[in-house]
Write a protein that holds these residues in place. Structure first.
Motif, mmCIF file in Angstrom:
data_model
loop_
_atom_site.group_PDB
_atom_site.id
_atom_site.type_symbol
_atom_site.label_atom_id
_atom_site.label_comp_id
_atom_site.label_asym_id
_atom_site.label_seq_id
_atom_site.Cartn_x
_atom_site.Cartn_y
_atom_site.Cartn_z
ATOM 1 N N THR A 46 34.953 -111.964 -67.453
ATOM 2 C CA THR A 46 33.940 -111.993 -68.505
ATOM 3 C C THR A 46 34.617 -112.497 -69.777
ATOM 4 O O THR A 46 35.768 -112.149 -70.055
ATOM 5 C CB THR A 46 33.368 -110.576 -68.720
ATOM 6 O OG1 THR A 46 32.713 -110.164 -67.520
ATOM 7 C CG2 THR A 46 32.373 -110.552 -69.873
ATOM 8 N N HIS A 84 40.205 -109.665 -71.220
ATOM 9 C CA HIS A 84 39.850 -108.660 -70.208
ATOM 10 C C HIS A 84 41.008 -108.453 -69.230
ATOM 11 O O HIS A 84 41.287 -107.322 -68.831
ATOM 12 C CB HIS A 84 38.578 -109.084 -69.463
ATOM 13 C CG HIS A 84 37.337 -108.918 -70.284
ATOM 14 N ND1 HIS A 84 36.363 -107.992 -69.993
ATOM 15 C CD2 HIS A 84 36.914 -109.563 -71.401
ATOM 16 C CE1 HIS A 84 35.385 -108.079 -70.889
ATOM 17 N NE2 HIS A 84 35.698 -109.038 -71.756
ATOM 18 N N CYS A 90 38.728 -109.087 -63.764
ATOM 19 C CA CYS A 90 37.487 -109.271 -64.516
ATOM 20 C C CYS A 90 37.411 -110.729 -64.971
ATOM 21 O O CYS A 90 38.427 -111.350 -65.271
ATOM 22 C CB CYS A 90 37.463 -108.338 -65.719
ATOM 23 S SG CYS A 90 35.920 -108.451 -66.652
ATOM 24 N N MET A 150 42.519 -105.411 -66.425
ATOM 25 C CA MET A 150 41.447 -105.482 -65.409
ATOM 26 C C MET A 150 41.848 -106.364 -64.225
ATOM 27 O O MET A 150 41.436 -107.527 -64.118
ATOM 28 C CB MET A 150 40.144 -105.990 -66.046
ATOM 29 C CG MET A 150 39.645 -105.051 -67.138
ATOM 30 S SD MET A 150 37.944 -105.363 -67.615
ATOM 31 C CE MET A 150 37.058 -104.512 -66.327
ATOM 32 N N ILE A 186 30.587 -106.218 -71.694
ATOM 33 C CA ILE A 186 30.197 -106.604 -70.339
ATOM 34 C C ILE A 186 31.470 -106.764 -69.520
ATOM 35 O O ILE A 186 32.503 -107.178 -70.042
ATOM 36 C CB ILE A 186 29.411 -107.939 -70.383
ATOM 37 C CG1 ILE A 186 28.093 -107.742 -71.142
ATOM 38 C CG2 ILE A 186 29.163 -108.493 -68.985
ATOM 39 C CD1 ILE A 186 27.345 -109.030 -71.422
ATOM 40 N N HIS A 187 31.416 -106.398 -68.246
ATOM 41 C CA HIS A 187 32.549 -106.641 -67.342
ATOM 42 C C HIS A 187 32.019 -107.230 -66.032
ATOM 43 O O HIS A 187 30.803 -107.227 -65.781
ATOM 44 C CB HIS A 187 33.327 -105.353 -67.069
ATOM 45 C CG HIS A 187 33.988 -104.791 -68.292
ATOM 46 N ND1 HIS A 187 35.007 -105.439 -68.951
ATOM 47 C CD2 HIS A 187 33.759 -103.637 -68.986
ATOM 48 C CE1 HIS A 187 35.384 -104.714 -69.997
ATOM 49 N NE2 HIS A 187 34.651 -103.615 -70.040
ATOM 50 N N SER A 188 32.954 -107.699 -65.199
ATOM 51 C CA SER A 188 32.564 -108.368 -63.952
ATOM 52 C C SER A 188 33.763 -108.341 -63.010
ATOM 53 O O SER A 188 34.805 -107.788 -63.345
ATOM 54 C CB SER A 188 32.165 -109.821 -64.244
ATOM 55 O OG SER A 188 33.272 -110.510 -64.815
#
Ligand SMILES: [Cu+2]
Length: 342
Positions: free
Chosen positions: A151, A157, A149, A162, A107-109
């Motif tokens: 997450t 991350h 990111c 990221m 999962i990433h954000s």
């Protein structure tokens, strides 16, 4: 890290699937954000009123070059480290759409420090592989902001690459300069020592101990040298948008042979910039805007002046300045050995 060419078409297709409401009603101006990969910066914003701006990014996990002969699995926004540079104006409403590649394992954000709201967007954008999420926010504060990111495990991350920068221009915009460039420092934690060839897995233990093997500008050793060097001509003014993704190390950002005429410290807008600065501190999750006129031709070296990082860990970039010598500003009288560089 190379640009992933299919990203744009993937995002365009993903965007078709969205149907976002416009809670504020009718917008006189609606546009798609221009985003660019490092070291390029989108053109200045020329409009004088807020707009509704649609911004799209895709998270990926992909192998790439960390140094010559050294491969690493980067986690990215849009296939590059740093992710793209985004540019908006204070008062804009940004519609942010995040897609996570189908090939991702995680999962990433995104947490944009320019956002006022829960998690800087991270709460709304926890995105499963192959999924997409979106949120809207209003840019309340001008300045230069990191995004990253957020997450779990967040340090991992970020350590994998990221992060990137978003510029929220003030109402009247930024003063014009001849060149604008985008540079982000990051520290990397590989199982093998600096320069050890082959694929290098991420070491969470070294990350936790803050023992970076690599400290680089724009995602790899040498990314801002050789063909990637920044360019200017003597007499021109250069503005660098500099971020620090971290995850751990504070940058002592310096350009060897130049003095920053202006520094917007910590990327802050609204106060007078500092003037005549040699080295500016950029914390992880922070940024600075530095400006200087290049008076004399030559190769100017961007470094983290925590100098082992520059000489032994990769934190070096080059600004090549062409043009005529200016003996009034600098003139060698009797030169010594070649290696007396700094
Ligand atoms: Cu992530």
């Amino acid at each position: 890290m190379g640009i992933r060419s299919k990203t744009a078409s993937v995002l365009a297709a993903a965007a078709m699937a969205f149907c976002l409401s416009s809670p504020s009603g009718v917008w006189a101006l609606e546009e798609k954000a221009v985003i660019t990969s490092a070291p390029n910066v989108p053109p200045p914003i020329t409009r004088t009123a807020p707009a509704r701006v649609v911004m799209e990014m895709e998270t990926t996990e992909q192998k790439g070059r960390l140094a010559d002969g050294v491969e690493y699995e980067f986690w990215t926004f849009n296939g590059t480290v740093p992710g793209p540079f985004a540019r908006v104006r204070v008062g804009d409403t940004v519609v942010f759409r995040l897609k996570n590649s189908e090939s991702s394992q995680n999962i990433h954000s995104i947490d944009l420090h320019a956002v006022t709201g829960p998690g800087g967007g991270a709460k709304a954008t926890q995105t499963i592989p192959g999924g997409h999420t979106a949120f809207e926010w209003k840019t309340l504060n001008p300045g230069l902001y990191i995004y990253h990111c957020a997450t779990s495990h967040i340090p991992t991350h970020i350590a994998n690459g990221m992060y990137g920068l978003i510029m929220v221009e003030p109402e009247k915009g930024m003063p014009r300069v001849d060149h604008e460039y985008y540079v982000v420092q990051g520290d990397f934690y590989t199982a093998g020592k600096f320069g050890e060839k082959g694929f290098q897995p991420y070491s969470v233990e070294k990350g936790r101990d803050e023992k970076a093997e690599y400290v680089v500008f724009n995602g790899s050793v040498g990314a801002v040298t050789g063909p990637g060097a920044l360019k200017a001509k003597a007499g021109e003014t250069v503005r660098l948008y500099v971020g620090n993704g971290g995850p751990n190390l504070v940058s002592a950002f310096h350009v060897i042979g130049e003095i920053f005429d202006k520094v917007y410290q910590e990327g802050a807008m609204g106060s007078e910039p500092a003037r005549n600065v040699q080295t500016t501190m950029i914390p992880p999750g922070g940024a600075a805007i530095v400006e200087f006129k290049v008076d004399v031709p030559g190769s100017y070296i961007l470094v983290d002046h925590s100098i082992f990082r520059a000489i032994d860990k990769g934190a070096v970039g080059i600004l090549d300045v062409a043009g005529k010598d200016s003996a009034q500003v600098f003139m060698p009288v009797k030169t010594g050995s070649e290696d007396g560089g700094h």
